[in-house]
Design an enzyme around this catalytic site. Structure first.
Site, PDB file in Angstrom:
ATOM      1  N   THR A  37       0.842  -1.204   0.000  1.00  0.00           N
ATOM      2  CA  THR A  37       0.000   0.000   0.000  1.00  0.00           C
ATOM      3  C   THR A  37       0.875   1.251   0.000  1.00  0.00           C
ATOM      4  O   THR A  37       0.636   2.193  -0.768  1.00  0.00           O
ATOM      5  CB  THR A  37      -0.941  -0.005   1.227  1.00  0.00           C
ATOM      6  OG1 THR A  37      -1.469  -1.320   1.393  1.00  0.00           O
ATOM      7  CG2 THR A  37      -2.083   0.983   1.040  1.00  0.00           C
ATOM      8  N   ASP A  89       2.613   5.077   5.960  1.00  0.00           N
ATOM      9  CA  ASP A  89       2.933   3.665   6.165  1.00  0.00           C
ATOM     10  C   ASP A  89       1.651   2.828   6.170  1.00  0.00           C
ATOM     11  O   ASP A  89       0.573   3.347   6.458  1.00  0.00           O
ATOM     12  CB  ASP A  89       3.679   3.513   7.508  1.00  0.00           C
ATOM     13  CG  ASP A  89       4.470   2.213   7.579  1.00  0.00           C
ATOM     14  OD1 ASP A  89       4.395   1.394   6.652  1.00  0.00           O
ATOM     15  OD2 ASP A  89       5.164   2.025   8.595  1.00  0.00           O
ATOM     16  N   ALA A  91      -0.487  -0.948   7.272  1.00  0.00           N
ATOM     17  CA  ALA A  91      -0.729  -1.728   8.491  1.00  0.00           C
ATOM     18  C   ALA A  91      -1.365  -3.055   8.103  1.00  0.00           C
ATOM     19  O   ALA A  91      -1.974  -3.180   7.043  1.00  0.00           O
ATOM     20  CB  ALA A  91      -1.647  -0.966   9.442  1.00  0.00           C
ATOM     21  N   LYS A 102       1.494  -4.143  12.786  1.00  0.00           N
ATOM     22  CA  LYS A 102       2.332  -4.001  11.598  1.00  0.00           C
ATOM     23  C   LYS A 102       3.412  -5.084  11.619  1.00  0.00           C
ATOM     24  O   LYS A 102       3.560  -5.800  12.577  1.00  0.00           O
ATOM     25  CB  LYS A 102       2.994  -2.613  11.585  1.00  0.00           C
ATOM     26  CG  LYS A 102       1.979  -1.497  11.333  1.00  0.00           C
ATOM     27  CD  LYS A 102       2.630  -0.133  11.229  1.00  0.00           C
ATOM     28  CE  LYS A 102       3.854  -0.071  10.395  1.00  0.00           C
ATOM     29  NZ  LYS A 102       3.715  -0.587   9.015  1.00  0.00           N
ATOM     30  N   GLU A 111      10.039   1.002  11.112  1.00  0.00           N
ATOM     31  CA  GLU A 111       8.809   1.776  10.893  1.00  0.00           C
ATOM     32  C   GLU A 111       8.375   2.478  12.178  1.00  0.00           C
ATOM     33  O   GLU A 111       7.899   3.611  12.150  1.00  0.00           O
ATOM     34  CB  GLU A 111       7.700   0.847  10.385  1.00  0.00           C
ATOM     35  CG  GLU A 111       7.940   0.375   8.952  1.00  0.00           C
ATOM     36  CD  GLU A 111       6.989  -0.711   8.479  1.00  0.00           C
ATOM     37  OE1 GLU A 111       6.775  -0.801   7.268  1.00  0.00           O
ATOM     38  OE2 GLU A 111       6.472  -1.472   9.317  1.00  0.00           O
TER      39      GLU A 111
HETATM   40  C1  5RP Z   1       5.679  -3.909   6.813  1.00  0.00           C
HETATM   41  C2  5RP Z   1       4.352  -3.457   7.267  1.00  0.00           C
HETATM   42  C3  5RP Z   1       3.337  -3.172   6.230  1.00  0.00           C
HETATM   43  O1  5RP Z   1       3.004  -1.822   6.286  1.00  0.00           O
HETATM   44  C4  5RP Z   1       2.124  -4.022   6.464  1.00  0.00           C
HETATM   45  O2  5RP Z   1       2.517  -5.388   6.442  1.00  0.00           O
HETATM   46  C5  5RP Z   1       1.047  -3.796   5.403  1.00  0.00           C
HETATM   47  O3  5RP Z   1       1.516  -4.236   4.171  1.00  0.00           O
HETATM   48  P1  5RP Z   1       0.625  -4.123   2.854  1.00  0.00           P
HETATM   49  O4  5RP Z   1       0.392  -2.659   2.585  1.00  0.00           O
HETATM   50  O5  5RP Z   1       1.461  -4.803   1.797  1.00  0.00           O
HETATM   51  O6  5RP Z   1      -0.666  -4.862   3.099  1.00  0.00           O
HETATM   52  O7  5RP Z   1       4.083  -3.316   8.432  1.00  0.00           O
HETATM   53  O8  5RP Z   1       6.466  -4.309   7.882  1.00  0.00           O
END
Ligand code: 5RP
Length: 233
Positions: A37, A89, A91, A102, A111
């Protein structure tokens, strides 16, 4: 297996990531999280940079570093810019009180550092991440030397620990910091803050994926391309 490919197309994630990119102001120093994301936000910021937006970015992983370089975003470090204006960021889960889990990408330790260094922490998710109560496993980055101790500690807290194994590499996942990841399932987490504090107290825990009281804005993207913005008081 969990989708982590930003190029595969996901309308909700794309909508949320691109909406958050609009908050980045000219002349700001930004933090860039990790994940599919956030990747949409990074690409959108890159498009704005190509149009003249002037930003410096601190990344949280090799993934966000590679994406930011590809997008033409100039990088900096927390040593040079310890105070960030805004961080974007993703989650893995968000509860009704805006507590986050996360670490699906194993980048949560950096992060969290970047989130706490930032004036504004903006979370981007699709609507599948929203829940009333947290029940996602909690990623814990551990010093390899402390793996057994942390496993036992998690069990004593009522959790089920599992060492995260790599795909397309034999053996455990090694984080960008050179550590292991233990994914700990606790069922429904009634008190995220208490669990967060308890996990932080175990020797050998480098960082865990529970983020409490840190989100300022959440963008939730939906499959129809719409986005809801939540401002957290
Ligand atoms: C990485 C994270 C990511 O932000 C979380 O896993 C969400 O990932 P995505 O946007 O691919 O669903 O915490 O350590």
């Amino acid at each position: 297996m969990k989708e982590r490919n930003p190029a595969s197309g996901n309308t909700g994630k794309k909508a949320a990531g691109e909406a958050a990119a609009c908050l980045v102001e000219d002349g700001s120093v930004i933090g860039l999280g990790t994940g599919s994301t956030t990747a949409y936000a990074i690409r959108e910021i890159g498009r704005k940079v190509a149009e003249g937006l002037d930003v410096l970015a601190v990344v949280t992983s090799y993934q966000s570093e590679m994406l930011a370089i590809e997008a033409g975003i100039t990088l900096t470090t927390l040593a040079e810019h310890p105070d960030l204006d805004i961080t974007i960021d993703g989650a893995d889960q968000i509860d009704a009180e805006m507590n986050l889990i996360k670490g699906g990408g194993a980048a949560h330790t950096r992060e969290k550092v970047v989130a706490y260094s930032s004036n504004e922490f903006v979370v981007v998710v699709d609507d599948s991440k929203m829940t009333d109560k947290l029940d996602h496993f909690v990623p814990i980055e551990v010093l390899p030397y402390a793996k057994e101790l942390v496993m036992r500690y998690v069990q004593e807290l009522g959790g089920e620990p599992q060492l995260r194994f790599a795909t397309r590499k034999d053996g455990p996942v090694i984080t960008d910091n050179g550590n292991f990841i233990i994914d700990a399932s606790f069922g429904v987490i009634d008190n995220a803050e208490a669990l967060s504090i308890a996990l932080s107290m175990c020797p050998g825990v480098i960082g865990h994926g529970i983020f409490t009281d840190v989100a300022d804005i959440v963008f939730i993207g939906y499959e129809d391309g719409s986005v809801k913005r939540l401002d957290i008081p």
